[in-house]
Design an enzyme around this catalytic site. Structure first.
Site, PDB file in Angstrom:
ATOM      1  N   TYR A 136      42.098  65.571  75.526  1.00 25.98           N
ATOM      2  CA  TYR A 136      41.386  64.383  75.657  1.00 25.98           C
ATOM      3  C   TYR A 136      41.991  64.019  74.288  1.00 25.98           C
ATOM      4  CZ  TYR A 136      38.148  60.544  75.881  1.00 25.98           C
ATOM      5  OH  TYR A 136      37.307  59.301  75.955  1.00 25.98           O
ATOM      6  N   LYS A 164      44.784  62.978  78.249  1.00 26.75           N
ATOM      7  CA  LYS A 164      44.369  61.612  78.455  1.00 26.75           C
ATOM      8  C   LYS A 164      44.522  60.934  77.314  1.00 26.75           C
ATOM      9  CE  LYS A 164      40.055  58.982  78.846  1.00 26.75           C
ATOM     10  NZ  LYS A 164      38.468  58.957  78.930  1.00 26.75           N
TER      11      LYS A 164
END
Length: 297
Positions: A136, A164
């Site tokens: 992330y 992400k």
């Protein structure tokens, strides 16, 4: 990376008026977005207010989402991890309890701001996890930017299957990474407002909180870019950019919860401190964006 292609929906955690987790509403929401074409779910992301849930509540949320994904044959991504590498190992090991968990969404270590080499070492240590990892990358929350070269180093680690990508825009590193993406590594757009341009550059899909308000339309956007229907992709991307801007006018997920409550899909718009509920006018603007720009959910 077919398991991590498409639109993944990071679900809110609905609360009752008394402040408890509304598990029935969460299950209905999970099934609704999967029925509308979402590729999978994300549990315990930022949108879920995971930081405010206790251990029992977090396990309950995973249970609900795992059941929904099992019924739909869809992958589940679970948010976990922090800035303590040793503690991260234990949290990842617990996820093996749920066979529906296809990957863990693990943030770049925040607050301590390690070097990029330290970030790679952190993920190399975690990559022995029983579940694959999605990095992330959200530097405006973590304080640590990563270059395209560092992301390629992370992609080369066994057990790291994607990122992400949420840098608050489309930057030079995104262009670099997507111009020559690593093999078997899914680049997932992580900022709703920049989903369409990242899909245009070749992202495998996105993790989009606003998609729980208009799931079918977000799915149509990803499909249009993937199949080369440029006219539809640009038109839908414009619609969803307006909606996403309205949905993120206040801290996530306050506006989204307000809209879901107004639609009767969750029992209350309650959030937990330090968040405060969205102002009524912010919710009204998001509802108007849905009405004016989105043909259907």
């Amino acid at each position: 990376m077919h398991r991590f292609r498409g639109i993944f929906v990071p679900l809110v955690t609905p609360f009752t008026a008394e402040g408890d987790v509304a598990r029935d509403a969460l299950e209905t929401l999970a099934r609704d977005v999967l029925d509308a074409g979402a590729a999978g779910l994300v549990a315990l992301g930022t949108t879920a207010e995971a930081a405010t849930l206790d251990a029992e509540e977090r396990r309950g949320v995973i249970d609900v989402c795992a059941r929904a994904c099992a019924a739909a044959g869809a992958p589940l991504i679970v948010g976990t991890g922090g800035n303590d590498t040793r503690a991260g190992v234990g949290a990842l090991t617990e996820l093996a309890h749920w066979p529906q968990v296809a990957a863990a969404l693990v943030p770049v270590p925040y607050y301590t701001r390690p070097t990029e080499a330290g970030v790679v070492a952190h993920f190399a240590h975690l990559a022995n996890s029983p579940v694959p990892l999605i990095v992330y990358h959200i530097p405006y929350r973590t304080g640590r930017a990563l270059s395209a070269n560092t992301l390629r180093e992370l992609a080369a680690l066994d057990g790291v299957v994607g990122v992400k990508y949420a840098v608050g825009g489309v930057d030079a590193d995104a262009v670099d990474l997507l111009a020559e993406p690593p093999a078997d590594f899914a680049v997932l757009a992580g900022d709703d407002a920049f989903l369409s341009p990242l899909l245009a550059l070749g992202a495998a899909g996105g993790i989009a909180a606003t998609a729980q308000l208009a799931t079918a339309r977000f799915v149509a956007l990803e499909n249009a870019w993937r199949t080369g229907d440029l006219a539809a992709a640009r038109a839908i991307g414009g619609e969803l950019a307006v909606l996403s801007a309205a949905a993120f006018a206040e801290p996530n997920p306050t506006v989204i919860k307000g809209v879901l409550r107004a639609q009767g899909r969750i029992p209350s718009a309650a959030v937990r401190l330090p968040l405060l509920p969205a102002a009524p006018e912010s919710v009204d603007r998001a509802l108007a964006a849905l009405l004016d720009h989105i043909p259907s959910r």
